[in-house]
Design a protein around this motif. Structure first.
Motif, PDB file in Angstrom:
ATOM      1  N   MET A 143      47.657  25.753  28.740  1.00  0.00           N
ATOM      2  CA  MET A 143      47.448  27.155  28.403  1.00  0.00           C
ATOM      3  C   MET A 143      48.415  27.604  27.309  1.00  0.00           C
ATOM      4  O   MET A 143      48.481  28.790  26.991  1.00  0.00           O
ATOM      5  CB  MET A 143      47.641  28.029  29.638  1.00  0.00           C
ATOM      6  N   ASP A 179      53.168  39.846  42.784  1.00  0.00           N
ATOM      7  CA  ASP A 179      52.745  38.479  42.524  1.00  0.00           C
ATOM      8  C   ASP A 179      51.249  38.541  42.354  1.00  0.00           C
ATOM      9  O   ASP A 179      50.591  39.232  43.131  1.00  0.00           O
ATOM     10  CB  ASP A 179      53.130  37.615  43.756  1.00  0.00           C
ATOM     11  N   THR A 218      47.104  36.922  26.885  1.00  0.00           N
ATOM     12  CA  THR A 218      47.806  37.267  28.122  1.00  0.00           C
ATOM     13  C   THR A 218      47.482  36.233  29.195  1.00  0.00           C
ATOM     14  O   THR A 218      46.325  35.897  29.408  1.00  0.00           O
ATOM     15  CB  THR A 218      47.351  38.654  28.619  1.00  0.00           C
ATOM     16  N   LEU A 219      48.492  35.735  29.854  1.00  0.00           N
ATOM     17  CA  LEU A 219      48.313  34.747  30.915  1.00  0.00           C
ATOM     18  C   LEU A 219      48.861  35.295  32.216  1.00  0.00           C
ATOM     19  O   LEU A 219      49.827  36.046  32.219  1.00  0.00           O
ATOM     20  CB  LEU A 219      49.128  33.493  30.609  1.00  0.00           C
ATOM     21  N   THR A 220      48.250  34.875  33.339  1.00  0.00           N
ATOM     22  CA  THR A 220      48.824  35.257  34.626  1.00  0.00           C
ATOM     23  C   THR A 220      49.139  33.987  35.398  1.00  0.00           C
ATOM     24  O   THR A 220      48.422  33.009  35.292  1.00  0.00           O
ATOM     25  CB  THR A 220      47.835  36.089  35.453  1.00  0.00           C
ATOM     26  N   LEU A 221      50.210  34.015  36.137  1.00  0.00           N
ATOM     27  CA  LEU A 221      50.487  32.908  37.053  1.00  0.00           C
ATOM     28  C   LEU A 221      51.241  33.397  38.275  1.00  0.00           C
ATOM     29  O   LEU A 221      51.860  34.453  38.254  1.00  0.00           O
ATOM     30  CB  LEU A 221      51.180  31.725  36.371  1.00  0.00           C
ATOM     31  N   ARG A 222      51.101  32.627  39.344  1.00  0.00           N
ATOM     32  CA  ARG A 222      51.741  33.012  40.600  1.00  0.00           C
ATOM     33  C   ARG A 222      53.234  32.720  40.528  1.00  0.00           C
ATOM     34  O   ARG A 222      53.659  31.808  39.821  1.00  0.00           O
ATOM     35  CB  ARG A 222      51.129  32.218  41.752  1.00  0.00           C
ATOM     36  N   GLU A 225      54.283  29.288  40.915  1.00  0.00           N
ATOM     37  CA  GLU A 225      54.122  28.447  39.734  1.00  0.00           C
ATOM     38  C   GLU A 225      55.213  28.749  38.706  1.00  0.00           C
ATOM     39  O   GLU A 225      55.693  27.855  38.006  1.00  0.00           O
ATOM     40  CB  GLU A 225      52.725  28.641  39.139  1.00  0.00           C
ATOM     41  N   PHE A 242      43.519  39.329  39.393  1.00  0.00           N
ATOM     42  CA  PHE A 242      44.970  39.383  39.223  1.00  0.00           C
ATOM     43  C   PHE A 242      45.612  40.305  40.255  1.00  0.00           C
ATOM     44  O   PHE A 242      46.598  39.945  40.918  1.00  0.00           O
ATOM     45  CB  PHE A 242      45.273  39.860  37.798  1.00  0.00           C
ATOM     46  N   ASP A 289      45.079  38.832  44.030  1.00  0.00           N
ATOM     47  CA  ASP A 289      45.338  37.429  44.348  1.00  0.00           C
ATOM     48  C   ASP A 289      46.327  37.246  45.487  1.00  0.00           C
ATOM     49  O   ASP A 289      46.144  36.408  46.353  1.00  0.00           O
ATOM     50  CB  ASP A 289      45.830  36.687  43.107  1.00  0.00           C
ATOM     51  N   ARG A 290      47.372  38.071  45.493  1.00  0.00           N
ATOM     52  CA  ARG A 290      48.418  37.905  46.501  1.00  0.00           C
ATOM     53  C   ARG A 290      47.869  38.028  47.916  1.00  0.00           C
ATOM     54  O   ARG A 290      48.275  37.325  48.825  1.00  0.00           O
ATOM     55  CB  ARG A 290      49.531  38.934  46.270  1.00  0.00           C
ATOM     56  N   LYS A 307      45.464  34.981  48.641  1.00  0.00           N
ATOM     57  CA  LYS A 307      46.195  33.710  48.677  1.00  0.00           C
ATOM     58  C   LYS A 307      46.674  33.395  50.105  1.00  0.00           C
ATOM     59  O   LYS A 307      46.668  32.243  50.520  1.00  0.00           O
ATOM     60  CB  LYS A 307      47.392  33.835  47.729  1.00  0.00           C
ATOM     61  N   LEU A 328      42.502  31.674  49.901  1.00  0.00           N
ATOM     62  CA  LEU A 328      41.471  31.987  48.921  1.00  0.00           C
ATOM     63  C   LEU A 328      42.135  32.306  47.588  1.00  0.00           C
ATOM     64  O   LEU A 328      43.317  32.057  47.396  1.00  0.00           O
ATOM     65  CB  LEU A 328      40.618  33.153  49.406  1.00  0.00           C
ATOM     66  N   HIS A 329      41.369  32.901  46.689  1.00  0.00           N
ATOM     67  CA  HIS A 329      41.829  33.136  45.327  1.00  0.00           C
ATOM     68  C   HIS A 329      41.509  34.579  44.964  1.00  0.00           C
ATOM     69  O   HIS A 329      40.584  35.149  45.535  1.00  0.00           O
ATOM     70  CB  HIS A 329      41.062  32.169  44.421  1.00  0.00           C
ATOM     71  N   GLY A 330      42.245  35.138  44.036  1.00  0.00           N
ATOM     72  CA  GLY A 330      41.965  36.501  43.592  1.00  0.00           C
ATOM     73  C   GLY A 330      40.509  36.709  43.214  1.00  0.00           C
ATOM     74  O   GLY A 330      39.931  37.764  43.461  1.00  0.00           O
ATOM     75  N   THR A 351      44.912  25.694  44.368  1.00  0.00           N
ATOM     76  CA  THR A 351      44.713  25.338  42.969  1.00  0.00           C
ATOM     77  C   THR A 351      45.572  26.288  42.132  1.00  0.00           C
ATOM     78  O   THR A 351      45.627  27.469  42.431  1.00  0.00           O
ATOM     79  CB  THR A 351      43.236  25.543  42.597  1.00  0.00           C
ATOM     80  N   PRO A 352      46.233  25.776  41.081  1.00  0.00           N
ATOM     81  CA  PRO A 352      47.050  26.682  40.276  1.00  0.00           C
ATOM     82  C   PRO A 352      46.231  27.883  39.800  1.00  0.00           C
ATOM     83  O   PRO A 352      45.054  27.752  39.488  1.00  0.00           O
ATOM     84  CB  PRO A 352      47.461  25.799  39.090  1.00  0.00           C
ATOM     85  N   PHE A 353      46.879  29.030  39.799  1.00  0.00           N
ATOM     86  CA  PHE A 353      46.180  30.287  39.505  1.00  0.00           C
ATOM     87  C   PHE A 353      46.167  30.600  38.013  1.00  0.00           C
ATOM     88  O   PHE A 353      45.500  31.519  37.579  1.00  0.00           O
ATOM     89  CB  PHE A 353      46.856  31.413  40.280  1.00  0.00           C
ATOM     90  N   ILE A 354      46.925  29.820  37.240  1.00  0.00           N
ATOM     91  CA  ILE A 354      47.107  30.120  35.818  1.00  0.00           C
ATOM     92  C   ILE A 354      45.787  30.505  35.153  1.00  0.00           C
ATOM     93  O   ILE A 354      44.879  29.706  35.015  1.00  0.00           O
ATOM     94  CB  ILE A 354      47.735  28.919  35.100  1.00  0.00           C
ATOM     95  N   MET A 355      45.709  31.778  34.792  1.00  0.00           N
ATOM     96  CA  MET A 355      44.437  32.338  34.354  1.00  0.00           C
ATOM     97  C   MET A 355      44.687  33.247  33.167  1.00  0.00           C
ATOM     98  O   MET A 355      45.725  33.880  33.088  1.00  0.00           O
ATOM     99  CB  MET A 355      43.885  33.154  35.532  1.00  0.00           C
ATOM    100  N   GLU A 356      43.747  33.274  32.265  1.00  0.00           N
ATOM    101  CA  GLU A 356      43.902  34.140  31.108  1.00  0.00           C
ATOM    102  C   GLU A 356      43.358  35.525  31.437  1.00  0.00           C
ATOM    103  O   GLU A 356      42.347  35.650  32.121  1.00  0.00           O
ATOM    104  CB  GLU A 356      43.119  33.545  29.935  1.00  0.00           C
ATOM    105  N   LEU A 357      44.055  36.563  31.000  1.00  0.00           N
ATOM    106  CA  LEU A 357      43.470  37.904  31.055  1.00  0.00           C
ATOM    107  C   LEU A 357      42.892  38.147  29.671  1.00  0.00           C
ATOM    108  O   LEU A 357      43.635  38.442  28.739  1.00  0.00           O
ATOM    109  CB  LEU A 357      44.519  38.971  31.374  1.00  0.00           C
TER     110      LEU A 357
END
Lengths: 77, 700
Positions: free
Chosen positions: A33, A51, A61-65, A68, B385, B388-389, B392, B396-398, B494-500
């Motif tokens: 990313m 979080d 813009t990126l989001t991560l927990r 992570e 986003f 998600d918390r 999780k 589950l996922h956001g 699964t990693p949450f790394i996601m683009e907004l």
């Protein structure tokens, strides 16, 4: 200049990625990313429950927990 | 010969918009073999040539970690498209070129579409396309997919690439001394052994061995175990060296050098910035409000309510048209067909079955219009986003939130579009857990059942009981998700790394195409599997017929009672009766059982079947509205039985339309069968617990 963990960053604080400690899948996803050492970013905000975190990088813009973000070491002023 | 052109690119790079602009309505949506990732194909004509276009899944990279990436990679390597058109977001060049580099390294013919040039220009950034083209060694065509600018030039350039392709280009990115010397050692071994070289260039295979790419290494072992072992040895040596000296792995080094290479290209005069304006200024301002930690959740609740209101308010009218259309068909069959089995089959099996299923079409279409607008505008990613918390915690996922809400998280949805909406989830485990738990939500078809029972037994506390029912379904669904993720769908998150993505105005065409695709897939199912199951259920409830001597007892004006007797005599009725000894534990008699069997067709059927079953033996055929009073009077019924039934209806098997959707979305009938069996057992255990505990406490 000091090195901190990304989780400890405050909102609107900016920093520069120093190292990614994650390997395999997570490390790969972080790098894919565009989060690589040297990348500058700003903590744009956090979700209502603090979080995940939203990062503002040059063009996107990126989001991560937080779990992570723990693997990312950041250089801050 | 028809050439194939594959479109590759990052999510949000405008790939699908470009695909739509190129193919218009001439597209076909299917799945890649064996998986549930959508495969879109279409046709593009230029002069008298025809190209077959394939829209590959949007990816950020080409690793073996995600299904989308494996599919894109396999398609490029094994299907050998005549040219891969890589869509690159001009306003976000660096990250997009990371994928470009990996595609070029695969040694396939590539052509770049430098998309969203308008956005880049408005931001004050000028990109030198010819320069970029010279540095990468592939054609670069500026485009604006939203209005079709540059699409002709792009296709002409792609055709040219296809016609003049003369073998892989060497880009020879340097990966630093350790990796480079390993590559130099590995490449000759691969070339000499012709190891996987029918699909990939030698250097690429060597890189994948260094990256420890599971898919390529296992393919390599199957192809030639001896060569594979030699390569694994070299890769292992490099890995332990890097680990010892730099505390890192080859994958990280390779990625860092790729980004380094891209930076060096961009610095060679590719980008010229004139008073840069922040392109994301507007998006950032909007986000200050929409994902504000205090205001965000309230706005989100408002948006969801609006989506609901929009869908259900507007779908009522077309749903009523369809209903009256089917009623007219029914009337025609009623008037013109001879009495008998065939008539009953046509009316109760086919018209009612298909009519009931197609009755969902307006809701699905409108719900997906709404969801697509939210998705394309970029808001859906913000919802994921913000929530998600919470999700999780339950594994589950956001992104699970939309499927839950659509399915009836706010009472009155429908699990069918909810299950289909789970497609926005990219993480396979979270997605499966979502698919299996959304049917617990209170869909619009369960509401009449609840309304009937609450009206009959909890009339003084209606609102409170309804509220409790909503909480129970959320609690149950999340608890089951948690259990599933700890047991049969176990695995780390699964990693949450996601683009907004930046906020964008959705294009009318994109929204319509997308919503229609989903709806059409549903209609196609209705015409095949669903029709068959509907006929089967009809047969269960109609055969064997009541013998003439028993039917004669009922005179004119006793049709309802006759229907009840016929129902009891049928297979469904016998199932209901034979289950009575078991279901008594939950307080259900045979009539309720038949209704629940019928409820598998559609939950609405529960009320009407109960009505039929309870009209048995009555002299006067009472109206449906009288059912509530009749239940309240019946000695077998009380608040406890009613509550146990509410619990059972909430959790038992999804209706068969939803089951068919689960099979499709999960990619296997195994999960559909699981969902029927597991949910029914769970519902029964819960209902028995409620009934027995209540009886012990003397609440019955």
């Amino acid at each position: 200049m000091q090195l901190i963990n990304m989780r400890e960053m405050k909102e609107r604080q900016s920093g520069k990625i120093k190292a990614i400690r994650a390997r395999r899948e997570l490390g790969r996803r972080i790098r894919d990313m565009g989060l690589v050492p040297g990348t500058e970013f700003l903590v744009k905000g956090r979700a209502p429950l603090k979080d995940p975190v939203a990062l503002r990088i040059a063009g996107f813009t990126l989001t991560l927990r937080n779990s992570e973000a723990d693997f990312i070491e950041v250089e801050v002023e | 010969m028809v050439h194939t052109i594959a479109l590759a690119g990052n999510p949000n790079s405008g790939k699908t918009t470009l695909f739509n602009a190129l193919t218009g309505a001439r597209q076909h949506v299917g799945n890649y073999p064996g998986v549930t990732v959508e495969k879109k194909t279409g046709v593009y004509k230029i002069d008298d040539r025809e190209f077959s276009l394939v829209d590959l899944p949007g990816t950020y990279s080409m690793t073996a970690y995600s299904l989308e990436e494996v599919i894109a990679r396999d398609f490029i390597a094994t299907q050998k498209p005549a040219v891969v058109v890589d869509i690159v977001d001009a306003a976000n060049l660096e990250r997009n070129l990371y994928l470009t580099l990996q595609i070029i390294e695969m040694g396939v013919p590539v052509c770049i579409a430098l998309n969203m040039m308008d956005v880049a220009k408005s931001r004050g950034v000028r990109i030198d396309a010819p320069r970029l083209s010279a540095l990468l060694g592939v054609p670069v065509v500026p485009t604006v997919a939203r209005n079709g600018t540059g699409k002709k030039e792009l296709m002409a350039a792609a055709a040219q690439v296809a016609d003049t392709y003369a073998g892989p280009k060497e880009l020879n990115v340097s990966y630093g001394e350790d990796i480079d010397s390993a590559l130099a050692e590995m490449e000759p071994i691969i070339s000499r052994g012709q190891f996987l070289t029918q699909y990939y260039p030698a250097r690429w295979v060597a890189l994948k061995y260094l990256e420890a790419d599971e898919q390529i290494v296992s393919a390599g072992r199957r192809a030639d175990a001896h060569v594979s072992e030699k390569l694994e040895q070299i890769a292992g040596r490099v890995a332990s060296h890097l680990n010892r000296t730099l505390d890192t792995d080859a994958e990280s080094i390779i990625a860092d050098h790729r980004f380094g290479f891209i930076k060096s290209i961009i610095r060679q005069g590719v980008i010229e910035v004139e008073n840069e304006q922040n392109r994301l200024y507007l998006s950032d301002q909007i986000d200050k409000v929409l994902i504000n930690r205090l205001a965000g959740p309230f706005i989100m609740a408002g948006v969801v309510l609006l989506l609901y209101h929009f869908t259900f308010a507007f779908s009522e009218i077309p749903a009523a048209w369809m209903e009256s259309g089917f009623a007219a068909l029914r009337g025609m069959a009623e008037a013109h067909m001879a009495e008998g089995v065939l008539k009953s089959l046509v009316i109760s099996g086919i018209i009612d079955g298909v009519g009931g299923v197609l009755g969902f079409v307006p809701i699905i279409l409108l719900m997906f219009l709404g969801i697509t607008i939210l998705e394309d505008s970029g808001y859906l990613a913000r919802v994921a986003f913000m929530l998600d918390r919470v999700f999780k915690v339950f594994g589950l996922h956001g992104s699970s939130v939309m499927p839950f809400i659509v399915s009836g998280g706010i009472a009155g949805g429908c699990a069918v579009p909810g299950i289909m909406a789970a497609r926005t989830l990219k993480s396979p485990k979270e997605r499966l857990a979502t698919l299996l738990t959304v049917p617990f939500m209170n869909c619009g078809a369960k509401l009449p059942v609840f309304a009937l029972l609450i009206g009959a037994f909890f009339a003084s506390h209606k609102a409170w009981v309804m509220f409790a029912v909503t909480l129970m379904s959320w609690g149950g669904a999340l608890a089951v998700a948690w259990v599933l993720r700890k047991t049969i769908i176990r695995g780390t998150a699964t990693p949450f790394i996601m683009e907004l993505p930046p906020y964008r105005l959705p294009t009318v065409r994109g929204v319509l195409i997308h919503a229609w695709e989903r709806t059409w897939q549903y209609i196609r199912k209705a015409a095949t599997v669903i029709l068959a199951i509907s006929i089967l259920l009809w047969a269960l409830m109609s055969f064997p017929g009541l013998p003439a001597d028993q039917a004669e007892i009922f005179g004119p004006g006793q049709e309802a009672a006759l229907a009840g007797a016929e129902l009891r005599h049928s297979v469904a009725g016998r199932i209901g009766t034979s289950l009575e000894p078991v279901t008594e534990l939950a307080g259900f008699d045979w009539r309720t059982n038949i209704a629940l069997v019928g409820g598998f067709a559609a939950k609405e059927v529960i009320v009407s079947t109960l009505g039929t079953a309870y009209s048995m033996g009555e002299i006067d055929a009472e109206e449906a509205s009288g059912l509530s009073r009749r239940l309240a009077r019946s000695p077998q019924w009380g608040p406890l039985t009613a509550f146990a039934l509410i619990v059972f209806v909430m959790f038992y098997s999804p209706c068969f339309v939803a089951v068919v959707c689960i099979a499709r979305e999960a990619g296997s009938w195994k999960w559909a069968v699981f969902s029927v069996a597991f949910n029914t057992v769970l519902a029964f255990v819960l209902a028995v617990s409620v009934y027995q505990a209540g009886s012990l406490l003397g609440l019955g």
